[in-house]
Design an enzyme around this catalytic site. Structure first.
Site: not given
Ligand code: IMP
Ligand code: MG
Length: 174
Positions: A101-103, A106
């Site tokens: 999502d935002s990254g 990861l």
């Molecule tokens: P990031 O650090 O923003 O990339 O978030 C990653 C984590 O956010 C993922 O592993 C999910 O657990 C959660 N996440 C992000 N988008 C969604 C969504 O659309 N539905 C459910 N969980 C999400």
């Protein structure tokens, strides 16, 4: 507030795509072994299905990080809740995630794992929301790129529910 789930990707579409990724990984890692690292809890459904489709030897490990509360927005805070059981040194590692999502999660995780000296380190995600990226992450295998909508199913939750849906759905509020 009661939410409804609208199907975005059917069970058949998701399963077919996972089969393709499994075949691709089996080709890319021919004559090697892959060590799959699942990011709990979201990545678990995807990892199980993916592992079944990989024909080279596979070993598995799990880790849990937290970056989200019960809200649908990222907090930006990444914490290791459960670390891996085994060393990844000299292994061909593929991190298996539900969604990028935002990254933030990861990019942090990949950097940390790189520091543990794996032979190779790749990232495989079932879903990618490129429009939402805040931090750059190199994704090696992507199931589907999806629009900026909050999705559930196939491991993904809304407030810990809906992980068990066999398809990917968008959460809609009345
Ligand atoms: P990031 O650090 O923003 O990339 O978030 C990653 C984590 O956010 C993922 O592993 C999910 O657990 C959660 N996440 C992000 N988008 C969604 C969504 O659309 N539905 C459910 N969980 C999400
Ligand atoms: Mg997750």
């Amino acid at each position: 507030m009661k939410e409804r789930i609208k199907i975005l990707l059917t069970e058949e579409e998701v399963d077919a795509r996972i089969k393709q990724i499994g075949e691709q990984i089996s080709k890319d890692y021919q004559d090697r072994e892959v060590h799959l690292v699942c990011v709990l809890k979201g990545g678990s459904f995807f990892m199980c299905e993916l592992a079944k489709r990989i024909t080279v030897p596979v070993s598995l490990d799990f880790m849990s990080v937290s970056s989200y509360g019960s809200d649908t927005k990222s907090s930006g805070v990444v914490k290791i809740v459960k670390d891996l059981d085994d060393s990844i040194k000299d292994k061909d590692v593929i991190v298996v995630e539900d969604i990028v999502d935002s990254g933030r999660t990861l990019s942090y995780l990949m950097e940390m794992l790189e520091g543990r000296d794996p032979a190779t380190l790749r990232l495989c995600t079932l879903l990618d929301k490129p429009d939402r990226r805040v931090v750059d992450v190199n994704v090696d295998y992507t199931g589907f790129q999806i629009p900026d909508e909050f999705v559930v199913g196939y491991g993904l939750d809304y407030d810990q529910r809906y992980r068990n849906l066999p398809y990917i759905g968008v959460v809609e509020f009345d």
